[in-house]
Design a protein around this motif. Structure first.
Motif, PDB file in Angstrom:
ATOM      1  N   GLU A 307      -5.677   4.201   0.639  1.00 31.32           N
ATOM      2  CA  GLU A 307      -4.290   3.768   0.809  1.00 31.32           C
ATOM      3  C   GLU A 307      -4.222   2.271   1.114  1.00 31.32           C
ATOM      4  O   GLU A 307      -3.452   1.532   0.514  1.00 31.32           O
ATOM      5  N   PHE A 308      -5.024   1.862   2.072  1.00 32.51           N
ATOM      6  CA  PHE A 308      -5.044   0.449   2.453  1.00 32.51           C
ATOM      7  C   PHE A 308      -5.571  -0.410   1.318  1.00 32.51           C
ATOM      8  O   PHE A 308      -5.026  -1.467   1.028  1.00 32.51           O
ATOM      9  N   ALA A 309      -6.635   0.070   0.667  1.00 31.44           N
ATOM     10  CA  ALA A 309      -7.215  -0.699  -0.419  1.00 31.44           C
ATOM     11  C   ALA A 309      -6.206  -0.899  -1.543  1.00 31.44           C
ATOM     12  O   ALA A 309      -6.054  -2.002  -2.071  1.00 31.44           O
ATOM     13  N   LEU A 310      -5.473   0.170  -1.874  1.00 33.36           N
ATOM     14  CA  LEU A 310      -4.466   0.064  -2.936  1.00 33.36           C
ATOM     15  C   LEU A 310      -3.402  -0.952  -2.556  1.00 33.36           C
ATOM     16  O   LEU A 310      -2.949  -1.739  -3.386  1.00 33.36           O
ATOM     17  N   HIS A 322       3.823  -3.555   4.563  1.00 31.98           N
ATOM     18  CA  HIS A 322       3.999  -2.257   5.189  1.00 31.98           C
ATOM     19  C   HIS A 322       2.718  -1.793   5.876  1.00 31.98           C
ATOM     20  O   HIS A 322       2.746  -1.293   6.995  1.00 31.98           O
ATOM     21  N   PHE A 323       1.594  -1.934   5.184  1.00 29.51           N
ATOM     22  CA  PHE A 323       0.354  -1.402   5.782  1.00 29.51           C
ATOM     23  C   PHE A 323      -0.088  -2.224   6.987  1.00 29.51           C
ATOM     24  O   PHE A 323      -0.670  -1.684   7.924  1.00 29.51           O
ATOM     25  N   LEU A 324       0.208  -3.531   6.955  1.00 28.38           N
ATOM     26  CA  LEU A 324      -0.037  -4.323   8.159  1.00 28.38           C
ATOM     27  C   LEU A 324       0.817  -3.790   9.310  1.00 28.38           C
ATOM     28  O   LEU A 324       0.359  -3.656  10.445  1.00 28.38           O
ATOM     29  N   TYR A 325       2.061  -3.486   8.974  1.00 30.66           N
ATOM     30  CA  TYR A 325       2.991  -2.974   9.989  1.00 30.66           C
ATOM     31  C   TYR A 325       2.473  -1.657  10.578  1.00 30.66           C
ATOM     32  O   TYR A 325       2.566  -1.409  11.774  1.00 30.66           O
ATOM     33  N   ARG A 326       1.907  -0.833   9.706  1.00 32.85           N
ATOM     34  CA  ARG A 326       1.404   0.454  10.170  1.00 32.85           C
ATOM     35  C   ARG A 326       0.288   0.259  11.219  1.00 32.85           C
ATOM     36  O   ARG A 326       0.225   0.955  12.215  1.00 32.85           O
TER      37      ARG A 326
END
Lengths: 438, 145
Positions: A307-310, A322-326
């Motif tokens: 997920e993060f890699a994508l 978004h993933f940074l926020y997560r």
């Protein structure tokens, strides 16, 4: 399983006695446990009524986070159901014999979990009494449902799943109900006679039974994959960052089986201890289930990484943000707790000693249950809390009705499971006999 | 000659069954009752494969066709464009058709199973026929052999 020196008849009779003993004379502590669960269930139901009377405003969900704890609970409970089907159907097709001691309780768990899950879309609707609008039925306005909507797919997937799981559970139980019938007397005998449909164990019955059981297993296997895929598409079909990704279906299916396996451990370990079934559910069986848990945990961890890699490889600004926020945003504590419970802690199962330690497995299973609930919460809430437009950002915190209804659903689930252990045979007696004879 | 045998153990039961079939007792006259499915006995008695599979096939195909019929027909009944997609959006409809294939296949197999194994049996519900953990061989119409 069966000691070598024991004769088949002797073993079969002692097996029947041991398992039917579990059905007899509930102790006061049992009724106390049922009462506590029923109490939670009642509080949850009363809160639902309160929410219907007052309106959805009593819950914490609002713009921008319109999907909160209710949808988290829905995904959580559907997920719990999945490993029941995995154990009963997929492991049946693979001829994995260790399933025999788990399958009855795992199937019961599936049926009760789907029942619990099915309530949440209704609770979330607000005007719950209009739920039947979700079904395609001829109506005065000549309107039909939108078959392009993932929410309508959900209706079909979850109702099919419930029906097939219930049939599968019942079909496998009929020969065992006939055994209970033999030992019962009075009104209980009447009830079990009706439930066992007049089963005699003739060649004809067994022949059709074996065939049907295999077909149902063959149907349930793709079904279980499709159900959680459809649930994941409720999210993945949208364009919200964090949801809109093709990995969602396999990611959710693996997560579902992971959480469900943990729930099987949470339910079966106390059941084994209370009913003294150690003779049948041995450490070897738990060792194998622990391996399933470890395997699915590793798949789930891999999905987190992908997920993060994508997100970072895809070059999509909003996904990246978004993933940074997560990881470092408002819900970071929940996110790191989730990683600890789902990815880090299960790695200890690589150690054989811990896999064979029943108490450790029980505690671990509780952590995994918490971790998987958090996973759904993090995915659902953090994506909605911060999407494209900064003007549209917000933080969601559940309010007490959501907490009360969640606790109520746990009460409902455990209440049904407790009643099951006293009303129906908790192990698949005929299957254990068949295995022992080989 | 006796016409009812019962055994405590599977291998003794299978042995006797084989003996009876070899001695010329018609397999049609032999009724057996076992505490769990014994597939070896099916081979000895040369029983035909269960017809449940027919019900499964018919049920699954009906579900598949009904799934596509329902989705396509209702979409054409009120042709409203949703999300800029075609009115008849097959990929989305596959999911509904898939679920209905399994639903109909499973339910109709279950009904077929009840019908084929003559369950529920009202007579046996009011007066259950028990064989315990015995493997029973019952020979009917012995005179006709």
């Amino acid at each position: 399983m069966k000691p070598k020196e024991m004769k088949e008849l002797e073993y079969n009779q002692s097996l029947e006695r041991d398992i039917l003993d579990a059905l007899r004379n509930p102790r006061p502590i049992f009724w106390l446990a049922v009462l506590v669960c029923a109490g939670f269930f009642a509080i949850g139901m009363a809160t639902w009524v309160y929410q219907m009377l007052k309106g959805m405003g009593v819950a914490g969900i609002n713009n921008p986070v319109g999907w909160g704890v209710y949808i988290t609970d829905f995904v959580f409970w559907v997920g719990i159901a999945h490993s029941g089907t995995l154990i009963s159907a997929v492991l049946f097709l693979f001829r994995a014999k260790f399933r025999n001691v788990f399958n009855r309780s795992a199937e019961a768990m599936t049926v009760f979990a789907v029942m619990t899950a099915g309530l949440y879309p209704l609770i979330h609707l607000g005007r719950s009494w209009l739920f039947y609008w979700l079904f395609p039925y001829p109506n005065q306005r000549q309107l039909w449902v939108n078959f392009q909507s993932p929410l309508v797919w959900d209706v079909f997937a979850v109702s099919t799943y419930f029906t097939i799981s219930a049939i599968f559970w019942y079909v496998g139980m009929v020969p065992d109900l006939a055994i209970v019938r033999r030992y019962a007397s009075g009104i209980r005998k009447r009830i079990y006679s009706i439930l066992s449909l007049g089963w005699t164990g003739s060649l004809r019955q067994w022949k059709h039974y074996s065939r049907l059981y295999m077909f149902l297993a063959a149907f349930a296997t793709p079904l279980v994959i499709s159900v959680h895929s459809v649930v994941s598409w409720d999210f993945a079909m949208s364009i919200v960052p964090g949801w809109h990704t093709t990995i969602f279906a396999p990611y959710f299916v693996a997560g579902a089986i992971f959480s469900g396996t943990a729930m099987v451990l949470t339910l079966v370990i106390p059941m084994m201890k209370i009913f003294r079934l150690e003779k049948y559910i041995t450490v070897d069986h738990f060792d194998k289930i622990a391996k399933v848990l470890l395997f699915t945990s590793v798949i789930v961890t891999y999905s987190y990484i992908v997920e993060f890699a994508l997100a970072f490889y895809g070059g999509h600004k909003f996904e990246e943000a978004h993933f940074l926020y997560r990881a470092i945003g408002d819900y970071r504590y929940l996110y790191w707790m989730m990683l600890f419970c789902n990815s880090l802690l299960p790695l200890t199962l690589f150690i054989r000693k811990l896999r064979r330690n029943i108490l450790y497995l029980f505690i671990l299973s509780l952590f995994v249950n918490v971790g998987m609930w958090l996973e759904r919460f993090v995915i659902i809430v953090s994506s909605l809390a911060k999407d494209f437009d900064p003007y549209n950002w917000g933080v969601y915190v559940p309010k007490w009705p959501e907490v009360a209804i969640t606790l109520g659903s746990f009460g409902m689930f455990f209440m049904f499971f407790l009643l099951f252990t006293k009303a129906l045979p908790v192990l698949a007696i005929t299957e254990i006999k068949e295995e022992a004879a080989e | 000659m006796k016409n009812k045998f019962s055994f405590d153990e599977k291998h003794k039961f299978l042995h006797k069954l084989e003996e009876l079939v070899k001695s010329g007792v018609s397999t049609e006259n032999i009724n057996i009752f076992t505490p769990y499915p014994v597939h070896e006995a099916e081979e000895i008695l040369k029983v035909k494969p269960s017809a449940v599979r027919l019900f499964t096939l018919i049920g699954a195909l009906t579900g598949l066709l009904f799934g596509f019929f329902l989705t396509i027909w209702t979409s054409l009944d009120w042709p409203l464009i949703r999300g800029g997609k075609p009115i008849v959006a097959i990929p989305a409809f596959i999911i509904v058709a898939f679920e209905l294939t399994i639903l109909f296949g499973g339910v109709i197999s279950f009904i077929g199973y009840l019908f084929l194994s003559r369950l529920p049996n009202v007579e046996k519900i009011s007066e259950p026929e028990e064989h315990g953990n015995q493997f029973v061989i019952h020979i009917e119409n012995e005179g006709k052999k």
